[in-house]
Motif scaffolding. Structure first.
Motif, PDB file in Angstrom:
ATOM      1  N   ARG A 159      -2.655   9.746   5.255  1.00 29.29           N
ATOM      2  CA  ARG A 159      -1.964   8.919   4.972  1.00 29.29           C
ATOM      3  C   ARG A 159      -0.452   9.582   4.487  1.00 29.29           C
ATOM      4  O   ARG A 159      -0.224   9.913   3.925  1.00 29.29           O
ATOM      5  CB  ARG A 159      -3.077  10.049   3.977  1.00 29.29           C
ATOM      6  CG  ARG A 159      -4.482   8.356   3.068  1.00 29.29           C
ATOM      7  CD  ARG A 159      -4.403   7.514   3.093  1.00 29.29           C
ATOM      8  NE  ARG A 159      -5.988   6.907   3.052  1.00 29.29           N
ATOM      9  CZ  ARG A 159      -6.523   6.082   3.126  1.00 29.29           C
ATOM     10  NH1 ARG A 159      -5.170   5.104   2.816  1.00 29.29           N
ATOM     11  NH2 ARG A 159      -7.753   5.349   2.719  1.00 29.29           N
ATOM     12  N   SER A 203       7.460   2.700  -3.390  1.00 27.15           N
ATOM     13  CA  SER A 203       6.697   2.931  -2.972  1.00 27.15           C
ATOM     14  C   SER A 203       6.508   2.346  -1.699  1.00 27.15           C
ATOM     15  O   SER A 203       6.514   1.451  -1.569  1.00 27.15           O
ATOM     16  CB  SER A 203       4.994   3.035  -4.112  1.00 27.15           C
ATOM     17  OG  SER A 203       5.009   3.524  -5.275  1.00 27.15           O
ATOM     18  N   ARG A 209      -3.178   1.788  -0.255  1.00 26.91           N
ATOM     19  CA  ARG A 209      -3.166   3.291  -0.975  1.00 26.91           C
ATOM     20  C   ARG A 209      -1.622   3.652  -0.639  1.00 26.91           C
ATOM     21  O   ARG A 209      -0.461   2.767   0.069  1.00 26.91           O
ATOM     22  CB  ARG A 209      -3.305   4.430  -0.256  1.00 26.91           C
ATOM     23  CG  ARG A 209      -5.033   4.308  -0.429  1.00 26.91           C
ATOM     24  CD  ARG A 209      -5.716   4.907  -1.330  1.00 26.91           C
ATOM     25  NE  ARG A 209      -7.130   4.865  -1.588  1.00 26.91           N
ATOM     26  CZ  ARG A 209      -7.858   5.036  -2.556  1.00 26.91           C
ATOM     27  NH1 ARG A 209      -6.925   6.251  -3.793  1.00 26.91           N
ATOM     28  NH2 ARG A 209      -8.985   5.168  -3.399  1.00 26.91           N
ATOM     29  N   ARG A 210      -0.992   4.369  -1.973  1.00 23.46           N
ATOM     30  CA  ARG A 210       0.509   4.695  -1.866  1.00 23.46           C
ATOM     31  C   ARG A 210       0.461   6.076  -0.597  1.00 23.46           C
ATOM     32  O   ARG A 210      -0.188   6.962  -1.219  1.00 23.46           O
ATOM     33  CB  ARG A 210       0.825   5.017  -3.555  1.00 23.46           C
ATOM     34  CG  ARG A 210       0.679   3.885  -4.551  1.00 23.46           C
ATOM     35  CD  ARG A 210       1.554   4.471  -5.430  1.00 23.46           C
ATOM     36  NE  ARG A 210       2.196   3.007  -6.619  1.00 23.46           N
ATOM     37  CZ  ARG A 210       1.312   2.878  -7.109  1.00 23.46           C
ATOM     38  NH1 ARG A 210       0.090   3.014  -7.581  1.00 23.46           N
ATOM     39  NH2 ARG A 210       1.758   1.990  -8.260  1.00 23.46           N
ATOM     40  N   THR A 213       6.076   7.466  -2.871  1.00 21.54           N
ATOM     41  CA  THR A 213       6.257   7.217  -3.890  1.00 21.54           C
ATOM     42  C   THR A 213       7.150   8.114  -4.658  1.00 21.54           C
ATOM     43  O   THR A 213       6.898   9.661  -4.241  1.00 21.54           O
ATOM     44  CB  THR A 213       5.461   6.717  -5.070  1.00 21.54           C
ATOM     45  OG1 THR A 213       4.940   6.153  -5.647  1.00 21.54           O
ATOM     46  CG2 THR A 213       4.309   8.352  -4.626  1.00 21.54           C
ATOM     47  N   ASP A 217       2.775  11.155 -12.113  1.00 25.26           N
ATOM     48  CA  ASP A 217       1.528  11.157 -13.812  1.00 25.26           C
ATOM     49  C   ASP A 217       1.873  12.368 -14.872  1.00 25.26           C
ATOM     50  O   ASP A 217       3.247  12.607 -15.087  1.00 25.26           O
ATOM     51  CB  ASP A 217       0.461  11.802 -13.266  1.00 25.26           C
ATOM     52  CG  ASP A 217       0.576  13.052 -12.373  1.00 25.26           C
ATOM     53  OD1 ASP A 217       1.372  13.882 -13.014  1.00 25.26           O
ATOM     54  OD2 ASP A 217      -1.031  13.065 -11.990  1.00 25.26           O
ATOM     55  N   MET A 223       2.160  10.754  -7.730  1.00 26.14           N
ATOM     56  CA  MET A 223       0.945   9.681  -7.467  1.00 26.14           C
ATOM     57  C   MET A 223       0.662   9.243  -6.075  1.00 26.14           C
ATOM     58  O   MET A 223       0.660   8.513  -5.420  1.00 26.14           O
ATOM     59  CB  MET A 223       0.912   9.188  -8.410  1.00 26.14           C
ATOM     60  CG  MET A 223       0.909   9.322  -9.619  1.00 26.14           C
ATOM     61  SD  MET A 223       1.459   7.516 -11.393  1.00 26.14           S
ATOM     62  CE  MET A 223       0.323   7.215 -10.834  1.00 26.14           C
ATOM     63  N   THR A 224       1.268  10.616  -4.689  1.00 24.00           N
ATOM     64  CA  THR A 224       0.416   9.713  -3.373  1.00 24.00           C
ATOM     65  C   THR A 224      -1.097   9.386  -3.298  1.00 24.00           C
ATOM     66  O   THR A 224      -1.648  10.569  -3.749  1.00 24.00           O
ATOM     67  CB  THR A 224       1.146  11.274  -2.728  1.00 24.00           C
ATOM     68  OG1 THR A 224       2.438  11.281  -2.567  1.00 24.00           O
ATOM     69  CG2 THR A 224       0.617  10.880  -1.167  1.00 24.00           C
ATOM     70  N   ASN A 225      -1.542   8.803  -2.742  1.00 22.98           N
ATOM     71  CA  ASN A 225      -2.582   8.378  -2.352  1.00 22.98           C
ATOM     72  C   ASN A 225      -3.542   8.035  -3.008  1.00 22.98           C
ATOM     73  O   ASN A 225      -4.986   8.550  -3.655  1.00 22.98           O
ATOM     74  CB  ASN A 225      -3.567   9.947  -1.554  1.00 22.98           C
ATOM     75  CG  ASN A 225      -4.770   9.530  -0.430  1.00 22.98           C
ATOM     76  OD1 ASN A 225      -4.892   8.678  -0.325  1.00 22.98           O
ATOM     77  ND2 ASN A 225      -5.514   9.966  -0.857  1.00 22.98           N
ATOM     78  N   THR A 226      -2.898   7.237  -4.242  1.00 19.83           N
ATOM     79  CA  THR A 226      -3.842   6.685  -5.347  1.00 19.83           C
ATOM     80  C   THR A 226      -3.440   4.963  -5.307  1.00 19.83           C
ATOM     81  O   THR A 226      -2.481   4.324  -3.958  1.00 19.83           O
ATOM     82  CB  THR A 226      -2.912   7.014  -6.928  1.00 19.83           C
ATOM     83  OG1 THR A 226      -1.687   6.365  -6.312  1.00 19.83           O
ATOM     84  CG2 THR A 226      -2.408   8.439  -6.937  1.00 19.83           C
ATOM     85  N   ALA A 227      -4.365   4.604  -5.365  1.00 19.46           N
ATOM     86  CA  ALA A 227      -4.172   2.877  -5.447  1.00 19.46           C
ATOM     87  C   ALA A 227      -3.920   2.000  -6.289  1.00 19.46           C
ATOM     88  O   ALA A 227      -3.990   2.642  -7.798  1.00 19.46           O
ATOM     89  CB  ALA A 227      -5.758   2.663  -5.757  1.00 19.46           C
ATOM     90  N   GLU A 229      -2.329  -0.508  -9.266  1.00 25.08           N
ATOM     91  CA  GLU A 229      -2.581  -1.570  -9.712  1.00 25.08           C
ATOM     92  C   GLU A 229      -2.687  -3.116  -8.882  1.00 25.08           C
ATOM     93  O   GLU A 229      -2.123  -3.447  -8.227  1.00 25.08           O
ATOM     94  CB  GLU A 229      -2.303  -1.871 -11.337  1.00 25.08           C
ATOM     95  CG  GLU A 229      -2.328  -0.407 -11.920  1.00 25.08           C
ATOM     96  CD  GLU A 229      -1.051   0.828 -11.258  1.00 25.08           C
ATOM     97  OE1 GLU A 229      -0.391   0.334 -10.737  1.00 25.08           O
ATOM     98  OE2 GLU A 229      -0.853   1.683 -12.475  1.00 25.08           O
TER      99      GLU A 229
END
Length: 696
Positions: A159, A203, A209-210, A213, A217, A223-227, A229
């Protein structure tokens, strides 16, 4: 005398019930006013300015990010090349000993800010490493990087984005290439400086996954390793800290890197977009006043004109999708009513023509498959099953059977049956003229019996099967030239409906084509089968052995051959007569057919009293066991004769490809020599070519 639909008085053209009057009313009440044109033009120009501004900012932000990323890749590649050509070349004379090479690697690890550096020999596993290697996939990444003298790439490992570069020490004169591999993690704040310059959020997306970025938040956490939108979309609107941002997702570096990595750039709305939003709000207030005035008129039009037209539009959509069973009805007497009636008539005509064509195509396809079956089905029973199953399928029936005429008794005998819960348990022959099938065979005309087993001419012929479920029956003769060779019976439509004349006509066509195909298959079987032994002739043996050797060579399969010679066969002919010799050949051939695998092994009469068996995909030991079973089965045979019971023995030879031979001829020669070895050493025995060679 009929009157044209257009020959109506001028005054009636504008009557309240005419479509022309309603269309005129639409144009009068809903005509676009100059004010509406001005509103639309203003909004259009504002939207265009907003789009241009957004595209300009987006292009600038994307260019800056990609240029920065390419700079990182190029810089690492250049540094790797420099170290390979100079620093590491200077220690090459030591054979890259650890004592000389490790200090260079450690120095470069610190100097270039690397996380990992390694020496790789022959594009394989590293033999010297420094730093912390990535947690996964090195065994795949390093060979991919080292397949060329100089390469670089961006990979996502654990990741996290890693930049790799590999350079070959090209000045060396060695058969095994040596590469140096550089790698480091891309900094988490890589895009922060660009964010401050452009106001955009950046990003890198991989596997939904990011992995890198600039987004934070509400707690200030990256907000790394987030999906992301709307992951399945390349553009859209997303929420960034309570503000609406427009995002665009594109390939990060097209043709530069091999990984499927996307670059996501999101920008807040421009001032032009905000202006357009305010203008829409203001124009909306004025538009509501116009909509209120048009509401009553719109309702009237929706009920009396738009509704029927929408109904017709929905019907056309269904027809376009293939639904030709819809019903379009209208009680109107104006042009819309006429359009509905004509449309329904057109659908009915298309449906009827389509059904006829589909039926004809199904018939032609079935006839073609049946006529073509003789080209790829040589077994008579398989051919009959093929014909029967196709007839059952095309007639949408439950089951059926084919009965052929026995030339010696002039009786019909069931050869194959298919479908339903029952199978043949009684082989009672049917005389011509008895029962429905006997009558059809005698008269040569097909029949429909929708009374089934209640038909007065229906006969059970002593079968143990229940017949009460036979609701309807089709029977058609298999006619060839001027005679009938059998009948085909089809039982019960799956829908429960009775058979019709069209079904009988189709079955007659199938039966006619099937009769020709069956007779052609008989001729083909006669051409490749020995009349006395019912084994394949030598010509067929030679062709099939060539095919099997080629198939074994192409796919790396095993192939075995058994050669068989009847011991003292000349004595049977000389002492007991040729009729006894023929019986011996027939009994041995029958034992062969009963011993081998039906439909797999190929039994042939090689010549005289010699026979052969081709065993595809069979090892030598398996073929030897088969030969031994056959030898024991033949040795147990006896033939009654006035001079006493006669016993039969055979000598057998077994050879295999490729173990004992390299082609067809050498395979036959090896099996033949093994067979003669059996004859010279006491007869009534089986010899393997490989064992014979060892004993020799």
């Amino acid at each position: 005398m009929e009157t044209s639909n257009f020959a109506v008085p001028f005054s009636d053209r504008f009557a309240p019930t005419s479509l022309r009057a309603k269309i005129l009313l639409v144009f009068v009440l809903v005509l676009v006013t100059p004010l509406s044109l001005l509103m639309l033009l203003s909004l259009q120009r504002t939207d265009e300015a907003a789009r241009q501004d957004f595209n300009k900012r987006l292009g600038s932000a994307a260019t800056l990010f990609r240029d920065s990323l390419e700079d990182q890749l190029d810089s690492l590649r250049v540094r790797a090349k420099t170290v390979a050509d100079f620093d590491l070349y200077n220690v090459a004379h030591t054979g890259f000993a650890a004592s000389a090479t490790t200090p260079v690697l450690q120095y470069e690890l610190i100097r270039s800010g690397l996380d990992y550096i390694a020496m790789v020999r022959n594009r394989g596993t590293p033999f010297l490493e420094e730093g912390v290697p990535p947690s996964e996939s090195l065994e795949k990444i390093i060979p991919a990087l080292c397949h060329v003298p100089l390469s670089y790439n961006l990979y996502i490992l654990g990741r996290e984005p890693w930049i790799f570069a590999a350079a070959e020490i090209t000045k060396l004169r060695q058969s095994e290439p040596v590469h140096v591999v550089f790698a480091y993690r891309l900094a988490r704040d890589f895009g922060d400086r660009l964010k401050r310059l452009t106001g955009a959020e950046f990003s890198l997306l991989y596997d939904n996954r990011r992995v890198l970025t600039t987004l934070m938040d509400i707690y200030g956490k990256r907000m790394t390793n987030t999906a992301p939108e709307l992951i399945d979309r390349r553009t859209g609107v997303m929420d960034v800290m309570g503000a609406q941002h427009t995002f665009v997702r594109e390939v990060a570096l097209r043709s530069k890197i091999s990984e499927a990595i996307l670059l996501e750039i999101s920008l807040p709305a421009s001032e032009f977009a905000q202006l357009g939003s305010r203008m829409r709000r203001d124009f909306g207030i004025f538009g509501l006043l116009g909509l209120l005035a048009a509401f009553i008129t719109g309702t009237y039009l929706a009920l009396h004109m738009a509704g029927p037209i929408n109904q017709l539009a929905e019907s056309t959509t269904k027809v376009a999708a293939g639904d030709l069973y819809i019903k379009v009805s209208s009680g109107r007497n104006d042009e819309i009513g006429l359009l509905h009636r004509n449309f329904q008539a057109m659908i009915d005509a298309i449906r009827e023509e389509r059904d006829q064509r589909l039926s004809r195509m199904r018939e032609l396809n079935t006839l073609f498959e049946i006529s073509n079956a003789v080209n790829f089905i040589t077994d008579s029973e398989e051919l009959l099953k093929f014909v029967l199953t196709h007839a059952i399928e095309v007639l949408e029936a439950e089951r059926g059977s084919i009965m052929l005429l026995d030339d010696t008794t002039d009786e019909l005998v069931v050869k194959v049956a298919s479908g339903g819960r029952f199978r043949i348990v009684s082989g009672t022959p049917v005389k011509l003229g008895h029962g429905i099938c006997g009558i059809v065979a005698k008269d040569g005309k097909g029949r429909i019996s929708n009374d089934g087993f209640r038909d007065p001419e229906f006969r059970n012929f002593g079968s143990l099967l229940p017949v009460e479920d036979i609701r309807s029956l089709l029977c058609s003769p298999l006619k060839f030239k001027d005679g009938t060779i059998g009948v085909i019976n089809i039982v019960n439509k799956r829908s429960g409906h009775p058979f019709e004349s069209n079904d009988l006509n189709l079955l007659n066509l199938i039966a006619s084509q099937a009769a020709v195909t069956i007779e052609n298959n008989k001729l083909y079987e006669l051409s490749i089968t020995d009349g006395l032994t019912r084994l394949f002739v030598f010509r067929y043996f030679s062709a099939r052995l060539s095919e099997e050797v080629l198939r074994a060579r192409r796919y790396g399969l095993k192939l075995s051959l058994i050669m068989i010679d009847i011991d003292n066969f000349k004595r049977f002919n000389d002492v007991y007569g040729h009729q006894v010799g023929d019986q011996v050949l027939q009994r041995v051939a029958l034992a062969i057919r009963e011993t081998i695998r039906t439909g797999i092994d190929i039994p042939c009469r090689y010549g005289g009293e010699e026979m052969a068996i081709i065993l595809p995909e069979t090892r030598t030991d398996e073929a030897h066991r088969t030969a031994e079973r056959l030898r024991e089965s033949i040795a147990a045979l006896t033939i009654s004769n006035p001079l006493g019971e006669l016993r039969i023995t055979c000598s057998l030879g077994v050879a295999a490809y490729p173990g004992d031979a390299h082609d067809k001829d050498s395979l036959v020669e090896a099996a033949d020599k093994a067979m003669y070895y059996s004859k010279r050493n006491g007869k009534n025995r089986t010899t393997q070519a490989s064992v014979m060679a060892e004993e020799a």
